[in-house]
Design a protein around this motif. Structure first.
Motif, PDB file in Angstrom:
ATOM      1  N   VAL A  71      23.815  29.479 104.778  1.00  0.00           N
ATOM      2  CA  VAL A  71      22.415  29.562 105.201  1.00  0.00           C
ATOM      3  C   VAL A  71      22.289  30.619 106.292  1.00  0.00           C
ATOM      4  CG1 VAL A  71      20.545  28.259 106.305  1.00  0.00           C
ATOM      5  CG2 VAL A  71      22.050  27.123 104.677  1.00  0.00           C
ATOM      6  N   HIS A  72      21.233  31.416 106.204  1.00  0.00           N
ATOM      7  CA  HIS A  72      20.818  32.300 107.293  1.00  0.00           C
ATOM      8  C   HIS A  72      19.540  31.681 107.856  1.00  0.00           C
ATOM      9  CE1 HIS A  72      23.568  35.532 106.107  1.00  0.00           C
ATOM     10  NE2 HIS A  72      23.178  35.345 104.855  1.00  0.00           N
ATOM     11  N   LEU A  73      19.447  31.552 109.157  1.00  0.00           N
ATOM     12  CA  LEU A  73      18.275  30.916 109.772  1.00  0.00           C
ATOM     13  C   LEU A  73      17.515  31.897 110.654  1.00  0.00           C
ATOM     14  CD1 LEU A  73      19.879  27.531 110.888  1.00  0.00           C
ATOM     15  CD2 LEU A  73      18.373  27.915 108.915  1.00  0.00           C
ATOM     16  N   SER A  74      16.200  31.735 110.646  1.00  0.00           N
ATOM     17  CA  SER A  74      15.357  32.468 111.598  1.00  0.00           C
ATOM     18  C   SER A  74      15.511  31.792 112.960  1.00  0.00           C
ATOM     19  CB  SER A  74      13.897  32.412 111.158  1.00  0.00           C
ATOM     20  OG  SER A  74      13.417  31.072 111.250  1.00  0.00           O
ATOM     21  N   GLN A  75      15.145  32.485 114.035  1.00  0.00           N
ATOM     22  CA  GLN A  75      15.229  31.874 115.362  1.00  0.00           C
ATOM     23  C   GLN A  75      14.301  30.671 115.446  1.00  0.00           C
ATOM     24  OE1 GLN A  75      17.556  32.659 117.819  1.00  0.00           O
ATOM     25  NE2 GLN A  75      16.834  30.657 118.543  1.00  0.00           N
ATOM     26  N   GLU A  76      13.154  30.744 114.776  1.00  0.00           N
ATOM     27  CA  GLU A  76      12.222  29.613 114.767  1.00  0.00           C
ATOM     28  C   GLU A  76      12.885  28.380 114.142  1.00  0.00           C
ATOM     29  OE1 GLU A  76       7.805  28.407 113.008  1.00  0.00           O
ATOM     30  OE2 GLU A  76       8.624  30.389 112.583  1.00  0.00           O
ATOM     31  N   ALA A  77      13.611  28.569 113.035  1.00  0.00           N
ATOM     32  CA  ALA A  77      14.305  27.452 112.389  1.00  0.00           C
ATOM     33  C   ALA A  77      15.432  26.937 113.281  1.00  0.00           C
ATOM     34  CB  ALA A  77      14.849  27.880 111.033  1.00  0.00           C
ATOM     35  N   ILE A  78      16.160  27.836 113.920  1.00  0.00           N
ATOM     36  CA  ILE A  78      17.233  27.433 114.846  1.00  0.00           C
ATOM     37  C   ILE A  78      16.654  26.580 115.968  1.00  0.00           C
ATOM     38  CG2 ILE A  78      18.917  28.264 116.551  1.00  0.00           C
ATOM     39  CD1 ILE A  78      19.222  30.787 114.692  1.00  0.00           C
ATOM     40  N   ASP A  79      15.518  27.006 116.522  1.00  0.00           N
ATOM     41  CA  ASP A  79      14.867  26.254 117.604  1.00  0.00           C
ATOM     42  C   ASP A  79      14.463  24.852 117.136  1.00  0.00           C
ATOM     43  OD1 ASP A  79      15.144  28.459 119.258  1.00  0.00           O
ATOM     44  OD2 ASP A  79      13.041  29.077 119.111  1.00  0.00           O
ATOM     45  N   THR A  80      13.937  24.757 115.914  1.00  0.00           N
ATOM     46  CA  THR A  80      13.505  23.464 115.374  1.00  0.00           C
ATOM     47  C   THR A  80      14.701  22.550 115.115  1.00  0.00           C
ATOM     48  OG1 THR A  80      11.560  24.463 114.352  1.00  0.00           O
ATOM     49  CG2 THR A  80      12.262  22.330 113.473  1.00  0.00           C
ATOM     50  N   LEU A  81      15.772  23.099 114.570  1.00  0.00           N
ATOM     51  CA  LEU A  81      16.932  22.284 114.196  1.00  0.00           C
ATOM     52  C   LEU A  81      17.836  21.918 115.370  1.00  0.00           C
ATOM     53  CD1 LEU A  81      17.882  24.137 110.892  1.00  0.00           C
ATOM     54  CD2 LEU A  81      16.871  21.845 111.082  1.00  0.00           C
ATOM     55  N   PHE A  82      17.955  22.833 116.345  1.00  0.00           N
ATOM     56  CA  PHE A  82      18.939  22.634 117.417  1.00  0.00           C
ATOM     57  C   PHE A  82      18.345  22.584 118.822  1.00  0.00           C
ATOM     58  CE2 PHE A  82      21.234  24.674 113.907  1.00  0.00           C
ATOM     59  CZ  PHE A  82      22.251  23.756 113.706  1.00  0.00           C
ATOM     60  N   GLY A  83      17.071  22.948 118.977  1.00  0.00           N
ATOM     61  CA  GLY A  83      16.438  22.940 120.292  1.00  0.00           C
ATOM     62  C   GLY A  83      15.987  24.332 120.694  1.00  0.00           C
ATOM     63  N   LYS A  84      14.883  24.388 121.412  1.00  0.00           N
ATOM     64  CA  LYS A  84      14.270  25.656 121.827  1.00  0.00           C
ATOM     65  C   LYS A  84      15.274  26.541 122.569  1.00  0.00           C
ATOM     66  CE  LYS A  84      10.342  27.995 122.446  1.00  0.00           C
ATOM     67  NZ  LYS A  84      10.032  28.900 121.384  1.00  0.00           N
ATOM     68  N   ILE A  97      15.966  21.910 105.027  1.00  0.00           N
ATOM     69  CA  ILE A  97      17.186  22.128 105.801  1.00  0.00           C
ATOM     70  C   ILE A  97      17.167  21.113 106.941  1.00  0.00           C
ATOM     71  CG2 ILE A  97      18.535  23.768 107.174  1.00  0.00           C
ATOM     72  CD1 ILE A  97      17.065  26.025 105.613  1.00  0.00           C
ATOM     73  N   LYS A  98      18.263  20.358 107.078  1.00  0.00           N
ATOM     74  CA  LYS A  98      18.267  19.233 108.003  1.00  0.00           C
ATOM     75  C   LYS A  98      19.514  19.231 108.882  1.00  0.00           C
ATOM     76  CE  LYS A  98      17.923  14.213 107.928  1.00  0.00           C
ATOM     77  NZ  LYS A  98      18.006  12.991 107.171  1.00  0.00           N
ATOM     78  N   VAL A  99      19.304  18.881 110.156  1.00  0.00           N
ATOM     79  CA  VAL A  99      20.389  18.616 111.103  1.00  0.00           C
ATOM     80  C   VAL A  99      19.983  17.345 111.845  1.00  0.00           C
ATOM     81  CG1 VAL A  99      21.642  19.404 113.142  1.00  0.00           C
ATOM     82  CG2 VAL A  99      20.982  21.055 111.393  1.00  0.00           C
ATOM     83  N   GLY A 100      20.716  16.254 111.615  1.00  0.00           N
ATOM     84  CA  GLY A 100      20.335  14.980 112.239  1.00  0.00           C
ATOM     85  C   GLY A 100      18.936  14.584 111.797  1.00  0.00           C
ATOM     86  N   ASP A 101      18.051  14.339 112.771  1.00  0.00           N
ATOM     87  CA  ASP A 101      16.665  13.986 112.457  1.00  0.00           C
ATOM     88  C   ASP A 101      15.750  15.208 112.402  1.00  0.00           C
ATOM     89  OD1 ASP A 101      17.277  11.268 112.352  1.00  0.00           O
ATOM     90  OD2 ASP A 101      16.905  10.975 114.503  1.00  0.00           O
ATOM     91  N   ASN A 102      16.276  16.371 112.709  1.00  0.00           N
ATOM     92  CA  ASN A 102      15.467  17.592 112.736  1.00  0.00           C
ATOM     93  C   ASN A 102      15.444  18.247 111.360  1.00  0.00           C
ATOM     94  OD1 ASN A 102      15.128  17.155 115.497  1.00  0.00           O
ATOM     95  ND2 ASN A 102      16.923  18.385 115.998  1.00  0.00           N
ATOM     96  N   VAL A 103      14.239  18.638 110.937  1.00  0.00           N
ATOM     97  CA  VAL A 103      14.047  19.147 109.581  1.00  0.00           C
ATOM     98  C   VAL A 103      13.215  20.418 109.595  1.00  0.00           C
ATOM     99  CG1 VAL A 103      12.946  18.618 107.357  1.00  0.00           C
ATOM    100  CG2 VAL A 103      14.180  16.834 108.575  1.00  0.00           C
TER     101      VAL A 103
END
Length: 188
Positions: A13-26, A101-107
């Motif tokens: 997976v390649h993620l945008s920074q927006e997706a990274i922020d949503t999945l792992f934190g701002k 795309i999911k990490v824990g409860d973040n989607v």
């Protein structure tokens, strides 16, 4: 130089920074686990779950962040997920299926971006000149393996930001018996 290193690009997976922020934190920064052959690219410590209509798969993230999120899978993976992923060049995601795309409860829901990466060769302009090919040219590449075969419809991608390497997916790797260090040669 006529031999080209052939690398297997597993699902990722390649993620945008927006997706990274949503999945792992701002403001989160992906953790470099291992540098890849292409300059500036790296496999990340972080993993995600990719969910389709029929199933899910754990996948590695490749960094750094990209302008748009993208999921690269094999045709076998597409069946597992239940998506009709087209064969496309990386970045050509218009009109492709989406996924969760999911990490824990973040989607993160992406509306498009699931592709089977078209086989390709990264090379510098000097490599292209030496090999007698040009950017976007379609070539055939013969792999020197226990199950030799010739891959057709391989796109040449030329940039001074690249390092010479051909990328195939896991289905293609298995078909060619391409285990360990493998080299290919452009055939005309």
């Amino acid at each position: 130089m006529s031999k080209i290193l052939v690398e297997t690009s597993a699902r990722h997976v390649h993620l945008s920074q927006e997706a990274i922020d949503t999945l792992f934190g701002k403001g989160y920064t992906l953790t470099n686990k291992k540098d890849l052959s292409q300059p500036g690219q790296f496999a990340c410590e972080e993993k995600v779950e990719v969910i389709g209509p029929k199933g899910s798969l754990k996948m590695s993230i490749l960094g750094p962040a990209r302008p748009a999120s993208q999921v690269e899978i094999s045709l076998s993976d597409a069946r597992t997920l239940g998506v009709k992923a087209p064969v496309r060049e990386s970045g050509d995601i218009a009109g492709t299926p989406g996924c969760t795309i999911k990490v824990g409860d973040n989607v993160v829901e992406i509306s498009e971006g699931v592709i089977v990466a078209k086989r390709h060769i990264h090379m510098t302009p000097a490599d292209a000149a030496e090999l007698g090919v040009s950017d976007k040219e379609i070539v055939k590449v013969k792999l020197d393996t226990a199950r030799p075969l010739i891959f057709d419809d391989v796109v040449v991608r030329v940039s001074d930001k690249f390092a010479l390497a051909m990328h195939i997916d896991t289905d293609e790797c298995n078909a060619a018996g391409a285990a360990g260090e493998v080299y290919g040669e452009i055939v005309k």
